[in-house]
Design a protein around this motif. Structure first.
Motif, PDB file in Angstrom:
ATOM      1  N   LYS A   1      44.013  39.247  13.689  1.00 32.10           N
ATOM      2  CA  LYS A   1      44.750  38.738  14.846  1.00 32.10           C
ATOM      3  C   LYS A   1      43.940  37.748  15.677  1.00 32.10           C
ATOM      4  N   LEU A   2      42.655  38.018  15.868  1.00 35.76           N
ATOM      5  CA  LEU A   2      41.842  37.138  16.710  1.00 35.76           C
ATOM      6  C   LEU A   2      41.735  35.745  16.100  1.00 35.76           C
ATOM      7  N   THR A   3      41.470  35.684  14.807  1.00 35.35           N
ATOM      8  CA  THR A   3      41.370  34.382  14.132  1.00 35.35           C
ATOM      9  C   THR A   3      42.682  33.621  14.242  1.00 35.35           C
ATOM     10  N   ARG A   4      43.771  34.318  14.000  1.00 30.09           N
ATOM     11  CA  ARG A   4      45.080  33.652  14.063  1.00 30.09           C
ATOM     12  C   ARG A   4      45.425  33.239  15.493  1.00 30.09           C
TER      13      ARG A   4
ATOM     14  N   ARG B   1      45.177  26.738  28.979  1.00 28.40           N
ATOM     15  CA  ARG B   1      44.617  27.167  27.697  1.00 28.40           C
ATOM     16  C   ARG B   1      43.633  28.323  27.909  1.00 28.40           C
ATOM     17  N   VAL B   2      42.818  28.209  28.950  1.00 28.69           N
ATOM     18  CA  VAL B   2      41.887  29.296  29.282  1.00 28.69           C
ATOM     19  C   VAL B   2      42.668  30.560  29.628  1.00 28.69           C
TER      20      VAL B   2
ATOM     21  N   THR C   1      42.748  34.063  27.537  1.00 31.91           N
ATOM     22  CA  THR C   1      42.375  35.301  28.227  1.00 31.91           C
ATOM     23  C   THR C   1      43.425  36.386  27.992  1.00 31.91           C
ATOM     24  N   ARG C   2      44.693  35.999  28.094  1.00 31.47           N
ATOM     25  CA  ARG C   2      45.770  36.978  27.879  1.00 31.47           C
ATOM     26  C   ARG C   2      45.792  37.466  26.435  1.00 31.47           C
ATOM     27  N   ARG C   3      45.558  36.549  25.500  1.00 37.15           N
ATOM     28  CA  ARG C   3      45.571  36.953  24.093  1.00 37.15           C
ATOM     29  C   ARG C   3      44.419  37.908  23.786  1.00 37.15           C
ATOM     30  N   LEU C   4      43.270  37.616  24.372  1.00 34.18           N
ATOM     31  CA  LEU C   4      42.136  38.514  24.169  1.00 34.18           C
ATOM     32  C   LEU C   4      42.402  39.870  24.813  1.00 34.18           C
ATOM     33  N   ALA C   5      43.065  39.837  25.962  1.00 30.99           N
ATOM     34  CA  ALA C   5      43.366  41.088  26.658  1.00 30.99           C
ATOM     35  C   ALA C   5      44.225  42.001  25.796  1.00 30.99           C
TER      36      ALA C   5
END
Length: 295
Positions: free
Chosen positions: A180-183, A246-247, A251-255
């Motif tokens: 998921k992180l790579t994608r 973008r930041v 951040t939300r995706r990492l969360a």
């Protein structure tokens, strides 16, 4: 008679070609030179009024030559700017197509169960890593164009961030990390490229509209003397906003990838550190734009 006509035609063509190749403003400068000579002759005759008249005419001819050269220079600058915008758009379109292909490949590999992963999947992932590196090379070429032009703050920063993400993706694919992180990072790259392409297309459209207005009404002298920026201040501000979004988006995706309140996964932790540095760079770009440090 036929030979005579052919000779005249050739002379006419040569004269026409010479007129086309003549340096713009040359006629005005030549007329100014003749007026200066006449002024000198009148001064020798002590005819000051006549000399002054010739001097005024010489000055007028020089002013007309200057205006003609300035207009041609302005047109050349604008044409160069449009060519650069078009070149950047074409490069970003190419990068987008390449990135979409990598994303599709990553998504396909991401559907392979861990216990079904075999050597050919590793080979495919490494191939995708190489493809991602090629996109990063294209990003360097785009960044070089932007830095050589030198007027933009937000766009070079956007490309720097893109390249950083591409290198992260390449390293992860090299290690067969297709989760998921790579994608998520690949999605960010795709969205960023789409934003930049859209911004460049709008800038090109605006250039065409500006040209039509200039054909109807000449620009003021101050505008003629200035180097036109690659993109206007509004486009720069929009790109800065896109960088900040973008930041926020990353951040939300990492969360969503974090279990609990604190991140424990080393990859996610590294991404969070990178985001902090990126946030600082966006703030610096905003300061540079506000203070005109790029000009």
């Amino acid at each position: 008679d036929g030979k005579g006509k052919d000779g005249k035609n050739q002379q006419g063509q040569q004269q026409s070609q010479q007129d086309e190749n003549k340096t713009p403003g040359r006629d005005e400068i030549e007329r100014a030179r003749r007026e200066m000579e006449r002024a000198i002759e009148e001064l020798k005759k002590k005819s000051r009024d006549a000399a002054a008249d010739h001097q005024d005419k010489a000055l007028q001819e020089l002013l007309e030559a200057k205006e003609k050269l300035e207009e041609i220079l302005r047109q050349l600058r604008e044409e160069e700017r449009k060519l650069l915008l078009a070149a950047l758009e074409a490069r970003f379109q190419k990068m987008l197509a390449m990135q979409l292909a990598v994303f599709q490949g990553t998504t396909t590999l991401g559907q392979v169960a861990a216990d079904a992963w075999v050597g050919r999947h590793t080979t495919q992932s490494i191939k995708l890593a190489r493809d991602e590196e090629e996109i990063a090379v294209e990003a360097i070429k785009a960044l070089t164009l932007l830095k050589e032009e030198g007027s933009s703050v937000a766009f070079p920063e956007a490309v720097v961030e893109l390249r950083e993400d591409m290198l992260v993706v390449s390293r992860r694919l090299e290690e067969s990390k297709v989760g998921k992180l790579t994608r998520a990072i690949e999605k960010d790259i795709i969205e960023s490229l789409e934003e930049m392409i859209d911004a460049l297309q709008k800038e090109l459209e605006k250039s065409e509209d500006d040209k039509k207005e200039q054909d109807q009404k000449k620009q003021q002298q101050q505008q003629q003397d200035q180097e036109p920026p690659l993109v206007d201040k509004l486009s720069e501000l929009k790109m800065l906003r896109a960088l900040q979004l973008r930041v926020n988006r990353r951040t939300r995706r990492l969360a969503r990838l974090i279990d609990g309140e604190q991140a424990k996964d080393n990859d996610v932790l590294q991404q969070l550190k990178d985001l902090a540095r990126r946030q600082a760079r966006v703030q610096k770009a905003a300061r540079d734009l506000a203070t005109g440090r790029n000009r």
